[in-house]
Design a protein around this motif. Structure first.
Motif, PDB file in Angstrom:
ATOM      1  N   VAL A   4       0.854  -1.189   0.000  1.00 24.43           N
ATOM      2  CA  VAL A   4       0.000   0.000   0.000  1.00 24.43           C
ATOM      3  C   VAL A   4       0.893   1.244   0.000  1.00 24.43           C
ATOM      4  O   VAL A   4       1.769   1.368   0.862  1.00 24.43           O
ATOM      5  CB  VAL A   4      -0.912   0.017   1.248  1.00 24.43           C
ATOM      6  N   PRO A   5       0.697   2.177  -0.962  1.00 21.19           N
ATOM      7  CA  PRO A   5       1.502   3.399  -0.967  1.00 21.19           C
ATOM      8  C   PRO A   5       1.216   4.280   0.248  1.00 21.19           C
ATOM      9  O   PRO A   5       0.081   4.363   0.713  1.00 21.19           O
ATOM     10  CB  PRO A   5       1.068   4.129  -2.240  1.00 21.19           C
ATOM     11  N   VAL A   6       2.267   4.915   0.777  1.00 23.28           N
ATOM     12  CA  VAL A   6       2.143   5.926   1.827  1.00 23.28           C
ATOM     13  C   VAL A   6       3.068   7.079   1.455  1.00 23.28           C
ATOM     14  O   VAL A   6       3.977   6.919   0.649  1.00 23.28           O
ATOM     15  CB  VAL A   6       2.463   5.382   3.239  1.00 23.28           C
ATOM     16  N   ASN A   7       2.868   8.220   2.054  1.00 20.02           N
ATOM     17  CA  ASN A   7       3.602   9.421   1.673  1.00 20.02           C
ATOM     18  C   ASN A   7       4.875   9.638   2.501  1.00 20.02           C
ATOM     19  O   ASN A   7       5.174  10.742   2.899  1.00 20.02           O
ATOM     20  CB  ASN A   7       2.681  10.641   1.778  1.00 20.02           C
ATOM     21  N   ARG A   8       5.611   8.550   2.776  1.00 21.93           N
ATOM     22  CA  ARG A   8       6.845   8.669   3.552  1.00 21.93           C
ATOM     23  C   ARG A   8       7.778   7.516   3.180  1.00 21.93           C
ATOM     24  O   ARG A   8       7.385   6.355   3.267  1.00 21.93           O
ATOM     25  CB  ARG A   8       6.506   8.597   5.028  1.00 21.93           C
ATOM     26  N   PRO A   9       9.034   7.811   2.769  1.00 21.52           N
ATOM     27  CA  PRO A   9       9.912   6.733   2.330  1.00 21.52           C
ATOM     28  C   PRO A   9      10.610   5.993   3.463  1.00 21.52           C
ATOM     29  O   PRO A   9      11.083   4.885   3.273  1.00 21.52           O
ATOM     30  CB  PRO A   9      10.941   7.450   1.463  1.00 21.52           C
ATOM     31  N   ASN A  35       6.259   8.025  -5.453  1.00 24.88           N
ATOM     32  CA  ASN A  35       5.143   8.775  -4.871  1.00 24.88           C
ATOM     33  C   ASN A  35       5.534   9.742  -3.761  1.00 24.88           C
ATOM     34  O   ASN A  35       4.680  10.322  -3.118  1.00 24.88           O
ATOM     35  CB  ASN A  35       4.078   7.800  -4.338  1.00 24.88           C
ATOM     36  N   VAL A  36       6.842   9.921  -3.526  1.00 24.27           N
ATOM     37  CA  VAL A  36       7.282  10.794  -2.441  1.00 24.27           C
ATOM     38  C   VAL A  36       8.215  11.863  -2.999  1.00 24.27           C
ATOM     39  O   VAL A  36       9.163  11.551  -3.723  1.00 24.27           O
ATOM     40  CB  VAL A  36       8.013   9.988  -1.347  1.00 24.27           C
ATOM     41  N   LYS A  37       7.938  13.121  -2.664  1.00 25.44           N
ATOM     42  CA  LYS A  37       8.869  14.200  -3.000  1.00 25.44           C
ATOM     43  C   LYS A  37       9.948  14.189  -1.936  1.00 25.44           C
ATOM     44  O   LYS A  37       9.675  14.405  -0.764  1.00 25.44           O
ATOM     45  CB  LYS A  37       8.151  15.541  -3.052  1.00 25.44           C
ATOM     46  N   LYS A  44      16.269  11.305  -6.734  1.00 21.06           N
ATOM     47  CA  LYS A  44      15.444  11.558  -7.917  1.00 21.06           C
ATOM     48  C   LYS A  44      14.114  10.813  -7.836  1.00 21.06           C
ATOM     49  O   LYS A  44      13.089  11.317  -8.243  1.00 21.06           O
ATOM     50  CB  LYS A  44      16.179  11.133  -9.185  1.00 21.06           C
ATOM     51  N   ASN A  45      14.156   9.570  -7.355  1.00 15.76           N
ATOM     52  CA  ASN A  45      12.960   8.721  -7.284  1.00 15.76           C
ATOM     53  C   ASN A  45      12.822   8.138  -5.894  1.00 15.76           C
ATOM     54  O   ASN A  45      13.779   7.602  -5.337  1.00 15.76           O
ATOM     55  CB  ASN A  45      13.070   7.576  -8.300  1.00 15.76           C
ATOM     56  N   SER A  46      11.614   8.232  -5.339  1.00 25.02           N
ATOM     57  CA  SER A  46      11.402   7.774  -3.970  1.00 25.02           C
ATOM     58  C   SER A  46       9.988   7.213  -3.830  1.00 25.02           C
ATOM     59  O   SER A  46       9.025   7.819  -4.295  1.00 25.02           O
ATOM     60  CB  SER A  46      11.603   8.951  -3.015  1.00 25.02           C
TER      61      SER A  46
END
Length: 82
Positions: A4-9, A35-37, A44-46
């Protein structure tokens, strides 16, 4: 495994994943695009996600290696050595 995606790496690197993996391969394995800035000077990708309720993340550190946050067992199941 339920991912499940979440907004924290994740808070720190727990282990590394083979640098042979591409963004496209990781996207296919996880089922969603990065999906994370993250820190634009280092990453570059997270992706942030949970695997069966366990917080995990993967990101490219300075574009040269994949860092993973979470239990090593999950990293090994998702991203076996190539």
């Amino acid at each position: 495994m339920k991912i499940v995606p979440v907004n924290r790496p994740g808070d720190h690197r727990s282990c590394s994943v083979s640098s042979d993996y591409t963004v496209e391969e990781i996207t296919k394995i996880l089922g969603f695009a990065p999906n994370v800035k993250d820190d634009p000077f280092k990453v570059k990708n997270s992706w942030g996600f949970k695997v069966d309720g366990v917080q995990c993340g993967i990101w490219d550190y300075k574009g040269s290696r994949w860092s993973f946050f979470g239990p090593r067992e999950i990293a090994e199941k998702l991203f076996p050595e190539k």
